[in-house]
Design a protein around this motif. Structure first.
Motif, PDB file in Angstrom:
ATOM      1  N   UNK A  42       0.811  -1.213   0.000  1.00 29.09           N
ATOM      2  CA  UNK A  42       0.000   0.000   0.000  1.00 29.09           C
ATOM      3  C   UNK A  42       0.844   1.263   0.000  1.00 29.09           C
ATOM      4  N   UNK A  43       2.159   1.105   0.092  1.00 34.39           N
ATOM      5  CA  UNK A  43       3.082   2.240   0.142  1.00 34.39           C
ATOM      6  C   UNK A  43       4.326   1.926  -0.688  1.00 34.39           C
ATOM      7  N   UNK A  44       5.006   2.965  -1.165  1.00 40.80           N
ATOM      8  CA  UNK A  44       6.331   2.773  -1.744  1.00 40.80           C
ATOM      9  C   UNK A  44       7.210   2.150  -0.669  1.00 40.80           C
ATOM     10  N   UNK A  45       8.205   1.353  -1.114  1.00 37.55           N
ATOM     11  CA  UNK A  45       9.061   0.707  -0.118  1.00 37.55           C
ATOM     12  C   UNK A  45      10.464   0.458  -0.647  1.00 37.55           C
ATOM     13  N   UNK A  46      11.375   0.280   0.304  1.00 37.63           N
ATOM     14  CA  UNK A  46      12.781   0.018   0.042  1.00 37.63           C
ATOM     15  C   UNK A  46      13.154  -1.256   0.784  1.00 37.63           C
ATOM     16  N   UNK A  47      13.899  -2.142   0.116  1.00 39.39           N
ATOM     17  CA  UNK A  47      14.356  -3.381   0.736  1.00 39.39           C
ATOM     18  C   UNK A  47      15.880  -3.365   0.803  1.00 39.39           C
ATOM     19  N   UNK A  48      16.414  -3.714   1.982  1.00 38.13           N
ATOM     20  CA  UNK A  48      17.862  -3.830   2.168  1.00 38.13           C
ATOM     21  C   UNK A  48      18.159  -5.267   2.598  1.00 38.13           C
ATOM     22  N   UNK A  49      18.695  -6.090   1.694  1.00 43.79           N
ATOM     23  CA  UNK A  49      19.031  -7.472   2.052  1.00 43.79           C
ATOM     24  C   UNK A  49      20.149  -7.523   3.095  1.00 43.79           C
ATOM     25  N   UNK A  50      20.001  -8.415   4.069  1.00 48.72           N
ATOM     26  CA  UNK A  50      21.030  -8.630   5.073  1.00 48.72           C
ATOM     27  C   UNK A  50      21.832  -9.888   4.763  1.00 48.72           C
ATOM     28  N   UNK A  51      21.517 -10.506   3.627  1.00 50.44           N
ATOM     29  CA  UNK A  51      22.247 -11.683   3.171  1.00 50.44           C
ATOM     30  C   UNK A  51      22.094 -11.796   1.654  1.00 50.44           C
ATOM     31  N   UNK A  52      23.007 -12.502   1.026  1.00 52.31           N
ATOM     32  CA  UNK A  52      22.856 -12.849  -0.385  1.00 52.31           C
ATOM     33  C   UNK A  52      21.824 -13.960  -0.479  1.00 52.31           C
ATOM     34  N   UNK A  53      21.256 -14.149  -1.652  1.00 51.88           N
ATOM     35  CA  UNK A  53      20.325 -15.251  -1.847  1.00 51.88           C
ATOM     36  C   UNK A  53      19.391 -15.010  -3.001  1.00 51.88           C
ATOM     37  N   UNK A  54      18.405 -15.881  -3.110  1.00 57.12           N
ATOM     38  CA  UNK A  54      17.403 -15.790  -4.169  1.00 57.12           C
ATOM     39  C   UNK A  54      16.010 -15.865  -3.568  1.00 57.12           C
ATOM     40  N   UNK A  55      15.135 -15.040  -4.116  1.00 58.48           N
ATOM     41  CA  UNK A  55      13.725 -15.080  -3.764  1.00 58.48           C
ATOM     42  C   UNK A  55      12.922 -15.407  -5.009  1.00 58.48           C
ATOM     43  N   UNK A  56      11.926 -16.260  -4.859  1.00 56.68           N
ATOM     44  CA  UNK A  56      10.995 -16.556  -5.937  1.00 56.68           C
ATOM     45  C   UNK A  56       9.758 -15.704  -5.705  1.00 56.68           C
ATOM     46  N   UNK A  57       9.391 -14.907  -6.694  1.00 57.69           N
ATOM     47  CA  UNK A  57       8.241 -14.019  -6.579  1.00 57.69           C
ATOM     48  C   UNK A  57       7.082 -14.583  -7.384  1.00 57.69           C
ATOM     49  N   UNK A  58       6.000 -14.927  -6.690  1.00 55.68           N
ATOM     50  CA  UNK A  58       4.757 -15.341  -7.354  1.00 55.68           C
ATOM     51  C   UNK A  58       3.949 -14.070  -7.559  1.00 55.68           C
ATOM     52  N   UNK A  59       3.522 -13.851  -8.811  1.00 52.24           N
ATOM     53  CA  UNK A  59       2.790 -12.635  -9.157  1.00 52.24           C
ATOM     54  C   UNK A  59       1.439 -12.999  -9.751  1.00 52.24           C
ATOM     55  N   UNK A  60       0.515 -12.036  -9.795  1.00 55.43           N
ATOM     56  CA  UNK A  60      -0.816 -12.319 -10.340  1.00 55.43           C
ATOM     57  C   UNK A  60      -0.746 -12.926 -11.738  1.00 55.43           C
ATOM     58  N   UNK A  61      -1.716 -13.771 -12.042  1.00 53.55           N
ATOM     59  CA  UNK A  61      -1.784 -14.402 -13.353  1.00 53.55           C
ATOM     60  C   UNK A  61      -0.882 -15.612 -13.496  1.00 53.55           C
ATOM     61  N   UNK A  62      -0.291 -16.068 -12.384  1.00 55.17           N
ATOM     62  CA  UNK A  62       0.559 -17.253 -12.429  1.00 55.17           C
ATOM     63  C   UNK A  62       2.001 -16.980 -12.817  1.00 55.17           C
ATOM     64  N   UNK A  63       2.359 -15.708 -12.958  1.00 49.46           N
ATOM     65  CA  UNK A  63       3.729 -15.343 -13.317  1.00 49.46           C
ATOM     66  C   UNK A  63       4.651 -15.553 -12.122  1.00 49.46           C
ATOM     67  N   UNK A  64       5.846 -16.059 -12.385  1.00 45.50           N
ATOM     68  CA  UNK A  64       6.874 -16.152 -11.348  1.00 45.50           C
ATOM     69  C   UNK A  64       8.173 -15.591 -11.909  1.00 45.50           C
ATOM     70  N   UNK A  65       9.005 -15.089 -11.013  1.00 44.95           N
ATOM     71  CA  UNK A  65      10.342 -14.647 -11.416  1.00 44.95           C
ATOM     72  C   UNK A  65      11.272 -14.780 -10.232  1.00 44.95           C
ATOM     73  N   UNK A  66      12.536 -14.933 -10.545  1.00 44.76           N
ATOM     74  CA  UNK A  66      13.563 -15.097  -9.533  1.00 44.76           C
ATOM     75  C   UNK A  66      14.268 -13.768  -9.308  1.00 44.76           C
ATOM     76  N   UNK A  67      14.427 -13.378  -8.050  1.00 42.19           N
ATOM     77  CA  UNK A  67      15.111 -12.134  -7.710  1.00 42.19           C
ATOM     78  C   UNK A  67      16.392 -12.470  -6.950  1.00 42.19           C
ATOM     79  N   UNK A  68      17.496 -11.886  -7.385  1.00 34.66           N
ATOM     80  CA  UNK A  68      18.786 -12.070  -6.736  1.00 34.66           C
ATOM     81  C   UNK A  68      18.958 -11.018  -5.654  1.00 34.66           C
ATOM     82  N   UNK A  69      19.314 -11.414  -4.451  1.00 34.77           N
ATOM     83  CA  UNK A  69      19.606 -10.484  -3.372  1.00 34.77           C
ATOM     84  C   UNK A  69      21.115 -10.411  -3.173  1.00 34.77           C
ATOM     85  N   UNK A  70      21.603  -9.212  -2.925  1.00 29.83           N
ATOM     86  CA  UNK A  70      23.006  -8.999  -2.586  1.00 29.83           C
ATOM     87  C   UNK A  70      23.047  -8.244  -1.263  1.00 29.83           C
ATOM     88  N   UNK A  71      23.752  -8.788  -0.304  1.00 30.16           N
ATOM     89  CA  UNK A  71      23.827  -8.211   1.032  1.00 30.16           C
ATOM     90  C   UNK A  71      24.190  -6.731   0.967  1.00 30.16           C
TER      91      UNK A  71
END
Length: 106
Positions: A42-71
């Motif tokens: 509901x608001x703009x946001x900022x994410x700061x990863x505290x570790x490296x890794x990968x997140x899988x994002x499930x999005x509307x309509x069945x779309x998925x994508x992989x996001x790389x995190x860098x500490x």
């Protein structure tokens, strides 16, 4: 990885600071497959990863994508993002989410 079968999510979000302008939440995914549950920002946001890794994002309509995190490498998103965030790494993932709630005159 299949979509999680719970809308509540298994990741732990802990609000560590909140005022009229910002909310700061620490998100902890202790194992592969932990997820936030479906939600819309509901608001703009900022994410700061505290570790490296990968997140899988499930999005509307069945779309998925992989996001790389860098500490320590932040990223910004506008309000309206709708997704379920899943830990796709074989280890725990933690990040800080800063939501910009408004409330300040510019």
């Amino acid at each position: 990885m299949n979509p999680p079968d719970t809308s509540a999510g298994t990741a732990i979000g802990t609000v560590i600071m909140e005022n009229e302008r910002t909310r700061v939440t620490e998100w902890h995914f202790s194992a592969k497959g932990d997820n936030t549950g479906w939600h819309e920002h509901e608001h703009d946001y900022l994410v700061v990863p505290l570790s490296d890794g990968q997140l899988l994002l499930h999005e509307p309509g069945g779309t998925t994508r992989l996001a790389q995190l860098r500490c320590g490498v932040p990223y910004f998103r506008k309000k309206g993002v709708h997704h379920d965030v899943v830990n796709a790494s074989d280890f725990e993932i933690t990040f800080i989410e800063v939501e910009f709630l408004g409330g300040a005159e510019r």
